[in-house]
Design an enzyme around this catalytic site. Structure first.
Site, mmCIF file in Angstrom:
data_model
loop_
_atom_site.group_PDB
_atom_site.id
_atom_site.type_symbol
_atom_site.label_atom_id
_atom_site.label_comp_id
_atom_site.label_asym_id
_atom_site.label_seq_id
_atom_site.Cartn_x
_atom_site.Cartn_y
_atom_site.Cartn_z
ATOM 1 N N PHE A 179 -32.941 33.921 -1.858
ATOM 2 C CA PHE A 179 -32.036 35.053 -1.646
ATOM 3 C C PHE A 179 -32.730 36.199 -0.926
ATOM 4 O O PHE A 179 -32.178 36.794 0.011
ATOM 5 C CB PHE A 179 -31.481 35.541 -2.992
ATOM 6 C CG PHE A 179 -30.681 36.812 -2.858
ATOM 7 C CD1 PHE A 179 -29.370 36.770 -2.418
ATOM 8 C CD2 PHE A 179 -31.243 38.054 -3.150
ATOM 9 C CE1 PHE A 179 -28.640 37.946 -2.258
ATOM 10 C CE2 PHE A 179 -30.525 39.220 -2.999
ATOM 11 C CZ PHE A 179 -29.213 39.169 -2.556
ATOM 12 N N HIS A 186 -45.040 23.901 -20.156
ATOM 13 C CA HIS A 186 -43.952 24.283 -19.256
ATOM 14 C C HIS A 186 -42.874 25.113 -19.951
ATOM 15 O O HIS A 186 -42.321 26.047 -19.367
ATOM 16 C CB HIS A 186 -43.334 23.019 -18.650
ATOM 17 C CG HIS A 186 -42.660 23.237 -17.343
ATOM 18 N ND1 HIS A 186 -42.418 22.211 -16.450
ATOM 19 C CD2 HIS A 186 -42.169 24.337 -16.750
ATOM 20 C CE1 HIS A 186 -41.815 22.675 -15.370
ATOM 21 N NE2 HIS A 186 -41.637 23.968 -15.540
ATOM 22 N N TYR A 211 -41.059 17.752 -12.206
ATOM 23 C CA TYR A 211 -40.608 17.761 -10.821
ATOM 24 C C TYR A 211 -40.461 16.344 -10.252
ATOM 25 O O TYR A 211 -41.443 15.670 -9.954
ATOM 26 C CB TYR A 211 -41.559 18.575 -9.947
ATOM 27 C CG TYR A 211 -41.757 19.997 -10.405
ATOM 28 C CD1 TYR A 211 -40.845 20.629 -11.251
ATOM 29 C CD2 TYR A 211 -42.862 20.737 -9.981
ATOM 30 C CE1 TYR A 211 -41.031 21.930 -11.663
ATOM 31 C CE2 TYR A 211 -43.052 22.044 -10.386
ATOM 32 C CZ TYR A 211 -42.146 22.641 -11.236
ATOM 33 O OH TYR A 211 -42.335 23.935 -11.650
ATOM 34 N N SER A 245 -40.726 31.786 -8.083
ATOM 35 C CA SER A 245 -39.514 32.283 -7.412
ATOM 36 C C SER A 245 -39.665 33.741 -6.976
ATOM 37 O O SER A 245 -38.768 34.552 -7.196
ATOM 38 C CB SER A 245 -38.282 32.121 -8.320
ATOM 39 O OG SER A 245 -38.018 30.764 -8.574
ATOM 40 N N PRO A 246 -40.801 34.102 -6.345
ATOM 41 C CA PRO A 246 -40.981 35.490 -5.913
ATOM 42 C C PRO A 246 -40.046 35.882 -4.775
ATOM 43 O O PRO A 246 -39.922 37.070 -4.457
ATOM 44 C CB PRO A 246 -42.445 35.521 -5.454
ATOM 45 C CG PRO A 246 -42.719 34.123 -4.998
ATOM 46 C CD PRO A 246 -41.953 33.255 -5.967
ATOM 47 N N LEU A 247 -39.355 34.888 -4.200
ATOM 48 C CA LEU A 247 -38.390 35.159 -3.135
ATOM 49 C C LEU A 247 -36.954 34.954 -3.617
ATOM 50 O O LEU A 247 -36.032 34.821 -2.818
ATOM 51 C CB LEU A 247 -38.684 34.276 -1.920
ATOM 52 C CG LEU A 247 -40.051 34.533 -1.276
ATOM 53 C CD1 LEU A 247 -40.303 33.552 -0.143
ATOM 54 C CD2 LEU A 247 -40.156 35.966 -0.776
ATOM 55 N N GLY A 248 -36.787 34.954 -4.942
ATOM 56 C CA GLY A 248 -35.441 34.891 -5.505
ATOM 57 C C GLY A 248 -34.672 33.650 -5.110
ATOM 58 O O GLY A 248 -33.474 33.718 -4.815
ATOM 59 N N ARG A 249 -35.352 32.478 -5.123
ATOM 60 C CA ARG A 249 -34.717 31.212 -4.744
ATOM 61 C C ARG A 249 -34.060 31.340 -3.363
ATOM 62 O O ARG A 249 -32.928 30.947 -3.158
ATOM 63 C CB ARG A 249 -33.719 30.761 -5.803
ATOM 64 C CG ARG A 249 -34.384 30.469 -7.145
ATOM 65 C CD ARG A 249 -33.416 29.976 -8.204
ATOM 66 N NE ARG A 249 -34.141 29.624 -9.414
ATOM 67 C CZ ARG A 249 -34.508 30.490 -10.366
ATOM 68 N NH1 ARG A 249 -34.169 31.759 -10.255
ATOM 69 N NH2 ARG A 249 -35.180 30.099 -11.431
#
Length: 336
Positions: A205, A120, A54, A199-203
């Site tokens: 979306f 990773h 990152y 990404s539990p919020l779908g990036r």
């Protein structure tokens, strides 16, 4: 606040993904990120997730600058083996590389120990046993406390676990990405490995706040490796799936983001125990505060089940990654 276990570690049910503060979502804002990290600890987050990749180590440096004086207040996770070399993403899981990257991360994070250290990505040229063996040596030396793996198949997890207990497996999991349900969640339960959804919020979306694909900025990962689902035509069709979710969110008096995140938080194992620790990422203070509010959503098993039928992989247009990205994944899909 209740705690969930990751090996010997106890963490809040929602962690904070720190990547977007330095990598993958456009320009960084260090003063805001420093404020965000401190306010996150004040709000109840106690599990911070970063990586060598990152920002080429900049994200680790940011965490040290922001909250090293509060080191006892959070569990720290970082990752090795994936990095940029000559500007290109490179995977190197050799023991000597793992050790070197761990030493560098410890310096950037300004800490004596990394609580949870992930491989990773799986290096196809290096047996997982060798990579995990190197991580096990770092545990014995007290440089890391627990070992994790990111984006691996259940077969790889089993092989790794035979060398040293694997405390966590991190992979994408949300209402619109359900691949871990094929095998991984069951195998994690059997081995006592905690599953950590990224990404539990779908990036973005699933929050309803994502921009149309044509408006995504340069340097935003949704314009390249996550492009299939954010392509203009796919994005428009996928957005229709959010309409019934918005109605449920209204009934429960929560935001779409809180509803989607609460769905992940309330996933249960075969014994009915909730063990997942999602790590939604953001560089916006208001979104960080919104996300932890998902813990207060009144989710019932019926609502969880209903949401599962309204949006899932079979209804979504596009893969979660580009074809090139999918080829280098240790994908479960190739094993069913």
């Amino acid at each position: 606040m209740e705690k969930r276990n990751i090996g010997s570690l106890a963490v809040s049910p929602v962690g904070l993904g720190c990547m977007s503060m330095s990598h993958g979502y456009g320009p960084s804002d260090e003063p805001t990120s420093i404020q965000l990290l401190n306010e996150a600890l004040d709000a109840g987050y106690d599990f911070l997730d970063t990586a060598t990749m990152y920002g080429g180590g900049k994200n680790e440096e940011l965490i040290a600058k922001a909250v090293k004086h509060r080191r006892s207040e959070y569990v720290l996770a970082s990752k090795c083996a994936l990095f940029k070399k000559d500007g290109k993403p490179t995977i190197d899981g050799r023991p000597e590389t793992i050790r070197s990257q761990c030493e560098s991360s410890l310096k950037r994070l300004e800490t004596d120990v990394i609580d949870l250290y992930y491989l990773h990505r799986l290096d196809p040229k290096v047996p997982i046993e060798e990579s995990v063996g190197a991580l096990a040596e770092l545990v014995r030396e007290g440089k890391i406390r627990e070992i994790g793996l990111s984006e691996v198949s259940s077969d790889t997890l089993r092989r790794a676990h035979s060398i040293h207990p694997i405390a966590a497996v991190q992979s994408e999991y949300s209402l619109w990405t359900r691949l871990p349900e094929l095998k991984m969640l069951d195998v994690c339960e059997k081995l006592g490995t905690t599953f950590v959804p990224f990404s539990p919020l779908g990036r973005q979306f699933l929050t309803g706040k994502a921009q149309e694909a044509s408006l995504l900025t340069e340097g935003d990962i949704r314009t390249n490796n996550a492009r299939p689902r954010f392509d203009a035509e796919a994005f428009a069709k996928n957005s229709e799936l959010l309409k019934p979710l918005a109605e449920i969110a209204k009934e429960l008096n929560c935001s779409l983001a809180q509803l989607a995140l609460a769905w992940v938080i309330h996933q249960s194992d075969s014994q009915g125990k909730k063990t997942l620790v999602p790590i939604p990422g953001t560089k916006h203070i208001e979104y960080m505060q919104e996300n932890i509010g998902a813990l207060n959503v009144n989710m019932t098993p019926d609502v969880v089940s209903h949401l599962s039928t309204l949006i899932h992989d079979d209804l979504v247009i596009g893969e979660r990654y580009s074809e090139g990205q999918m080829k280098v994944m240790d994908s479960e899909r190739d094993r069913v």
